[in-house]
Design a protein around this motif. Sequence first.
Motif, PDB file in Angstrom:
ATOM      1  N   VAL A  44       0.831  -1.210   0.000  1.00 17.93           N
ATOM      2  CA  VAL A  44       0.000   0.000   0.000  1.00 17.93           C
ATOM      3  C   VAL A  44       0.866   1.261   0.000  1.00 17.93           C
ATOM      4  N   ARG A  67      -1.038   5.321   4.961  1.00 18.59           N
ATOM      5  CA  ARG A  67      -1.801   4.171   4.453  1.00 18.59           C
ATOM      6  C   ARG A  67      -1.423   2.886   5.189  1.00 18.59           C
ATOM      7  N   GLU A 103      -3.953   0.697   7.524  1.00 20.19           N
ATOM      8  CA  GLU A 103      -4.040  -0.746   7.281  1.00 20.19           C
ATOM      9  C   GLU A 103      -3.798  -1.534   8.572  1.00 20.19           C
ATOM     10  N   GLU A 151      -5.717  11.211  -3.607  1.00 22.12           N
ATOM     11  CA  GLU A 151      -4.257  11.237  -3.605  1.00 22.12           C
ATOM     12  C   GLU A 151      -3.708  11.868  -4.876  1.00 22.12           C
TER      13      GLU A 151
END
Length: 306
Positions: free
Chosen positions: A28, A74, A78, A105
């Motif tokens: 990610v 990110r 997560e 983004e």
Amino acid sequence: MSKIAFVFPGQGAQYTGMAKDFYEKFPVSREVFEKASKVSGLDIKTLCFEENKNLNITEYTQIAMLTAEIAILRAVEEAGIHSQVNAGLSLGEYGALAASGVMREEDAFAIVRKRGILMQEAYPTGGAMSAILGTDAELIEKICEETPGIVSIANYNCPGQIVITGEEKAVLTAGEALKAAGARRVIPLKVSGPFHCELLKEAGKKLGEELEKIEIQTFAIPYVTNVTAQYVTESDHVKNLLVKQVSSSVRWQQCVEQMINDGVDTFIEIGPGKTLTGFLKKINRNVKALHIEKIEDLEAVRKECL
């Protein structure tokens, strides 16, 4: 149950290798770097991970910093760590907007790439900034007002640390007056422009033209703006605030105090360095100040918060 704020540092915290461990471990995070490179037309991985002079040049620093911040963010999300409010110092406000789900983004990278260029070009010579240590804001405001030329407060960082900005001669004159009035130290900063003052109004206006090309999403999480130190929950207000932010004071101490007044008791700095964590400890020692810039930091914060 803790009330968590994610906070994002601004320009000046960058260093070679920032977010590299996240890039190598988390898909990610890797995707964020790839997206930033595609949008900006730059090799962001090389910019962030290999020694180069561009990393400390504003037009490149800003996109590099934002990429590192969102890449770490990110991975934090997560891992199951989430905030109830977000804020960022100057450039870091774009990290906060990404965390709040307000700006895609791709749009954040495009705007920040342009912002860096506009701020770099706005006032290339004749400007200066200085950190003023050990005196109160009211005295600094008074002396800035009395000093001939353009000089004002750029950053209200924390008690005892304020940054002034403006024309070089005016900044030097105000600095001498502040030392004479009892300031503990006046430290000239190595910067490429007089950021966050009226000399950058034209850059803000041009940024506004770029902002018109993107869509601001509905807020998933509120953020606190540098311009007023107030919560923002209405998408319609974001573009105007980002335009003003380029040339207005960054009210960081007031932003933090506003969040604490609203019940935030845990601040997690996401991105390179511990600048904001240090400010937090001077603003209010009763709140928890954590930071995540390495994978081991993420593990420690996860144990603390989950």
